[in-house]
Design a protein around this motif. Structure first.
Motif, PDB file in Angstrom:
ATOM      1  N   GLU A 126      32.780  41.111  57.713  1.00  0.00           N
ATOM      2  CA  GLU A 126      32.331  39.758  56.140  1.00  0.00           C
ATOM      3  C   GLU A 126      33.913  39.407  55.410  1.00  0.00           C
ATOM      4  N   ASN A 127      34.193  37.974  56.196  1.00  0.00           N
ATOM      5  CA  ASN A 127      35.657  37.736  55.052  1.00  0.00           C
ATOM      6  C   ASN A 127      34.892  37.357  53.799  1.00  0.00           C
ATOM      7  N   VAL A 128      36.283  37.628  52.756  1.00  0.00           N
ATOM      8  CA  VAL A 128      36.332  37.807  51.828  1.00  0.00           C
ATOM      9  C   VAL A 128      37.351  36.193  51.014  1.00  0.00           C
ATOM     10  N   GLU A 129      36.931  36.149  49.821  1.00  0.00           N
ATOM     11  CA  GLU A 129      38.125  35.269  49.572  1.00  0.00           C
ATOM     12  C   GLU A 129      38.408  34.828  48.339  1.00  0.00           C
ATOM     13  N   LYS A 130      39.268  36.420  48.051  1.00  0.00           N
ATOM     14  CA  LYS A 130      39.901  36.023  46.290  1.00  0.00           C
ATOM     15  C   LYS A 130      38.799  36.325  45.650  1.00  0.00           C
ATOM     16  N   ARG A 131      38.356  37.663  45.958  1.00  0.00           N
ATOM     17  CA  ARG A 131      36.625  37.952  44.855  1.00  0.00           C
ATOM     18  C   ARG A 131      37.617  39.097  43.529  1.00  0.00           C
ATOM     19  N   ILE A 132      36.777  38.342  42.450  1.00  0.00           N
ATOM     20  CA  ILE A 132      37.102  39.155  41.814  1.00  0.00           C
ATOM     21  C   ILE A 132      37.121  40.844  41.521  1.00  0.00           C
ATOM     22  N   LEU A 133      37.665  41.678  41.959  1.00  0.00           N
ATOM     23  CA  LEU A 133      36.928  42.960  41.241  1.00  0.00           C
ATOM     24  C   LEU A 133      37.100  43.621  39.660  1.00  0.00           C
ATOM     25  N   CYS A 134      38.102  43.045  38.739  1.00  0.00           N
ATOM     26  CA  CYS A 134      37.628  43.550  37.136  1.00  0.00           C
ATOM     27  C   CYS A 134      38.721  42.601  36.474  1.00  0.00           C
ATOM     28  N   HIS A 135      38.589  42.500  35.414  1.00  0.00           N
ATOM     29  CA  HIS A 135      39.129  42.366  34.254  1.00  0.00           C
ATOM     30  C   HIS A 135      39.488  43.311  32.649  1.00  0.00           C
ATOM     31  N   GLY A 185      57.401  42.595  37.424  1.00  0.00           N
ATOM     32  CA  GLY A 185      55.691  42.149  38.084  1.00  0.00           C
ATOM     33  C   GLY A 185      54.855  43.211  38.649  1.00  0.00           C
ATOM     34  N   LEU A 186      53.813  43.110  38.148  1.00  0.00           N
ATOM     35  CA  LEU A 186      52.437  44.156  39.096  1.00  0.00           C
ATOM     36  C   LEU A 186      51.280  42.963  39.805  1.00  0.00           C
ATOM     37  N   TRP A 187      51.573  43.659  40.544  1.00  0.00           N
ATOM     38  CA  TRP A 187      50.416  42.694  41.860  1.00  0.00           C
ATOM     39  C   TRP A 187      49.180  42.679  41.263  1.00  0.00           C
ATOM     40  N   THR A 188      48.581  41.245  41.798  1.00  0.00           N
ATOM     41  CA  THR A 188      46.913  41.950  40.823  1.00  0.00           C
ATOM     42  C   THR A 188      45.853  41.490  41.970  1.00  0.00           C
ATOM     43  N   HIS A 189      46.958  40.632  42.922  1.00  0.00           N
ATOM     44  CA  HIS A 189      45.650  40.219  44.197  1.00  0.00           C
ATOM     45  C   HIS A 189      46.248  41.166  45.282  1.00  0.00           C
ATOM     46  N   LEU A 190      45.063  41.793  46.015  1.00  0.00           N
ATOM     47  CA  LEU A 190      45.692  42.212  47.274  1.00  0.00           C
ATOM     48  C   LEU A 190      44.742  41.549  48.166  1.00  0.00           C
ATOM     49  N   ASP A 191      45.379  41.389  49.139  1.00  0.00           N
ATOM     50  CA  ASP A 191      45.233  40.640  50.881  1.00  0.00           C
ATOM     51  C   ASP A 191      44.768  41.419  51.677  1.00  0.00           C
ATOM     52  N   THR A 228      43.294  39.685  35.100  1.00  0.00           N
ATOM     53  CA  THR A 228      42.115  40.052  36.405  1.00  0.00           C
ATOM     54  C   THR A 228      42.734  40.646  37.477  1.00  0.00           C
ATOM     55  N   HIS A 229      42.366  41.323  38.222  1.00  0.00           N
ATOM     56  CA  HIS A 229      42.440  41.671  39.802  1.00  0.00           C
ATOM     57  C   HIS A 229      41.584  41.513  40.095  1.00  0.00           C
ATOM     58  N   THR A 230      42.008  40.636  41.602  1.00  0.00           N
ATOM     59  CA  THR A 230      41.063  40.457  42.507  1.00  0.00           C
ATOM     60  C   THR A 230      41.416  40.398  43.794  1.00  0.00           C
ATOM     61  N   TYR A 231      41.127  40.624  45.090  1.00  0.00           N
ATOM     62  CA  TYR A 231      41.489  40.703  46.324  1.00  0.00           C
ATOM     63  C   TYR A 231      40.039  39.782  47.203  1.00  0.00           C
ATOM     64  N   SER A 232      41.827  39.982  48.393  1.00  0.00           N
ATOM     65  CA  SER A 232      40.863  38.990  49.951  1.00  0.00           C
ATOM     66  C   SER A 232      40.315  40.579  50.823  1.00  0.00           C
ATOM     67  N   VAL A 233      39.753  39.868  51.799  1.00  0.00           N
ATOM     68  CA  VAL A 233      39.367  40.761  52.834  1.00  0.00           C
ATOM     69  C   VAL A 233      39.323  39.569  53.990  1.00  0.00           C
ATOM     70  N   ARG A 234      40.139  40.381  55.313  1.00  0.00           N
ATOM     71  CA  ARG A 234      40.073  39.023  56.611  1.00  0.00           C
ATOM     72  C   ARG A 234      40.238  40.090  57.394  1.00  0.00           C
TER      73      ARG A 234
END
Length: 633
Positions: A126-135, A185-191, A228-234
């Motif tokens: 199941e793919n996920v596109e830019k889901r919020i992990l936490c604030h 800089g801090l990576w706040t989004h992970l693919d 705001t940390h986010t992530y995507s899953v492909r």
């Protein structure tokens, strides 16, 4: 859920520095150490039966579409300091209110793994596109903690279905001299990219290729930073059926994989071995034949003489035949060295053979550590047998003391070194510090397996010992040893006897250090076995040659000299480790430095025991051969 203010309470920030100039990261409210340690019985079974599930072979988890896939966070640490690792949740990052740790194998605990469940929600296929992990709302102290971690090139390690995935915590840019720019800089989004075949996960990776880092510059001391940390899953399907079938370098590896077949090392070692074997087998044997022919031919005419005719410089080894088998001082210590050296010879050979036969997965975290602990405990019977057997042969009477000395010769230095290293890790909050349950387990294994097997081996060795087989009788009064030239001194013999075996493995030694103290993966165990055999062969040849030169100078004190001459290779290996640390690595800081030099000392000590044992028994075999073939009154 986020760490926000809770991270300040759960993660202690200290102004000290765990390495060089980085901020100390402290482990605190992550649960009792036993929460991530295995239970007593499962750990003991894992120790005796194996190292757990192999990630690269059959036995991986099977999923159905939509099944949850757990992502575990593991550890963070400086990229150039492999042995300095901290728990991922020691950083101010997104974390659950209640941290649940995964049960680990013994090898994983020894390797510094501390896996815990994460907030990432991943479902199979199941793919996920830019889901919020936490604030998060970070204080200036927490931002500074992240800044210092990024400046020290901290990387993180996650685990998905036993597949490690790694990436850097942040991004640093430093350019220009005038004007100078320094950006953090801090990576706040992970693919996350995962590949599957059927119902199994074959590959996992994380990327920040199309992501912009969040700047950590310009924050005032009293200001909060909102993140705001986010992530995507492909997900993507692959034709590769097994993880081990992926081509080398086709896995998007985070660490470099540059170890290839190094023919220079092999050719260098082979040439040296052939030269040494040729020297011993041709030149030395021709000299011996001349000596034996002259001595045996002149036996009858000089049978009534004083023997001074045989005092002819380098050919004077016959006249010390009544002293060459005179037992040395500190015979108990000598036998203990030979016993422990024989044990490590069996241990090293066993690990290499097990790797060649594929009996454990060398890529799995801590697999070799677990195998080494298992083999060390089981081979303690070898040290007890060899030490006690030879001790009784040379007339030793204090058998119990010899067993105690044998079992303490390595275990005591190792325990002292480990205590210092583990204390430094514990003081700096590193995950390399072993939990109390693991320490008790290892101590129990030694007390219930290692020590009893040493005693049992000692009993068998003592009972099976026959009188020492000496071709010559030893006189009660020792012969006076003439002054020796400088090139026959102990120091010169140790220099020559240590340098030549070291030169045979010096090239290969770099790859071993790059694997143990670096980021490469070593898989060329066939070459390693070949080089190990070369090392032992060179040590034996050098020992025989040096012993002949010593005896030809009428110096019969070969017992300890033979151990020290080739055993000094361990000293050269330690000197090389100092060179490697200073010129070939980027390691620094108290944590990494203490561990590196502590275990480098132990490594040199182990090589001293192994090669000293090979050297002694080679010299003993050679001396028995030449005096058996010598005619005497």
């Amino acid at each position: 859920m986020f760490c926000g203010a809770a991270a300040a309470a759960a993660i202690r920030h200290r102004g000290g520095q765990p390495r060089g100039g980085s901020a100390a990261l402290r482990m605190t409210v992550l649960g009792h150490p036993g929460s991530w340690s295995c239970r007593w019985l499962p750990l003991l079974l894992l120790l005796l039966l194996g190292t757990g599930r192999d990630p690269g072979v059959e036995g991986v988890t099977h999923y159905k579409a939509g099944d949850p896939v757990i992502l575990y966070v593991n550890k963070v640490g400086p990229y150039h300091n492999p042995q300095e690792t901290y728990h991922y949740y020691q950083l101010p990052v997104c974390c659950p209110e209640k941290i649940r740790h995964k049960s680990l194998s013994l090898g994983e605990v020894l390797d510094g793994d501390r896996m815990a469940e994460s907030l990432y929600e991943i479902r199979f296929r199941e793919n996920v596109e830019k889901r919020i992990l936490c604030h998060m709302q970070l204080t200036s102290a927490q931002v500074e903690q992240l800044r210092q971690a990024i400046e020290e090139l901290y990387y993180f390690e996650f685990v998905v279905d036993d597949l490690p995935i790694r990436g850097f915590v942040g991004y640093m840019e430093e350019s220009g001299f005038l004007p100078h720019s320094h950006k953090i800089g801090l990576w706040t989004h992970l693919d996350f990219h995962l590949e599957f075949h059927g119902d199994r996960i074959i590959f996992a990776n994380v990327s920040v290729r199309d992501v912009k880092p969040h700047s950590l510059d310009g924050l005032r001391p009293d200001e909060f930073l909102g993140l705001t940390h986010t992530y995507s899953v492909r997900w993507s399907e692959t034709s590769v059926e097994r993880r081990s079938d992926r081509r080398r370098g086709d896995d998007g590896g985070f660490f470099p994989r540059t170890l290839e077949i190094h023919w220079l090392s092999i050719i260098n070692s082979m040439v040296l071995v052939f030269l040494l074997v040729g020297f011993v087998a041709v030149i030395l044997m021709r000299v011996l034949r001349k000596d034996l022919a002259r001595y045996n031919l002149d036996e009858e005419p000089t049978s009534g003489g004083s023997g001074d005719d045989f005092d002819q410089g380098d050919n004077g080894w016959k006249i010390i035949h009544t002293d060459v088998f005179r037992f040395p001082p500190y015979r108990g210590l000598l036998c203990a060295v030979l016993g422990v050296g024989a044990q490590f010879l069996a241990l090293g050979t066993g690990i290499i053979v097990m790797a060649l036969l594929g009996m454990f997965n060398v890529h799995r975290h801590g697999a070799i550590n677990s195998a080494a602990i298992l083999l060390y405990a089981l081979t303690c019977c070898i040290s007890g047998y060899v030490s006690s057997h030879f001790y009784r042969q040379i007339g030793g009477e204090r058998w119990v003391w010899n067993i105690i000395l044998t079992t303490s010769l390595f275990s005591v230095p190792f325990f002292l070194t480990w205590s210092v290293v583990n204390s430094v890790h514990w003081a700096n909050g590193s995950t390399q510090a072993l939990p109390a349950t693991t320490i008790l387990l290892l101590l129990t294994v030694w007390l219930l397996v290692g020590f009893p097997l040493t005693v049992i081996g000692g009993i068998f060795g003592k009972n099976n010992a026959s009188p020492f087989d000496a071709p010559c009788r030893t006189k009660n009064i020792a012969r006076e040893i003439p002054p020796q030239p400088w090139y026959k001194s102990s120091l010169v013999h140790m220099t020559v006897g240590g340098f030549l075996p070291f030169s045979a493995i010096s090239v290969e030694l770099y790859y071993i250090f790059a694997t143990v103290w670096g980021r490469e993966q070593y898989t060329l165990y066939g070459i390693l076995f070949f080089v190990f055999a070369i090392l032992l062969s060179v040590g034996a040849c050098i020992s025989i040659a040096l012993t002949y030169f010593q005896l030809s100078g009428e110096d019969y004190r070969w017992w300890w000299r033979s151990v020290l001459s080739v055993g000094s290779t361990g000293l050269f290996i330690f000197f090389y480790s100092v060179f490697y640390y200073a010129r070939r690595s980027n390691m620094s800081g108290v944590v990494q430095t203490v561990e590196f030099f502590g275990y480098s000392l132990l490594t040199g000590y182990v090589f001293f025991l192994m090669l000293g044992t090979i050297s002694f028994f080679s010299s003993l075999k050679f001396i028995r051969y030449i005096y058996v073939n010598l005619k005497m009154d």
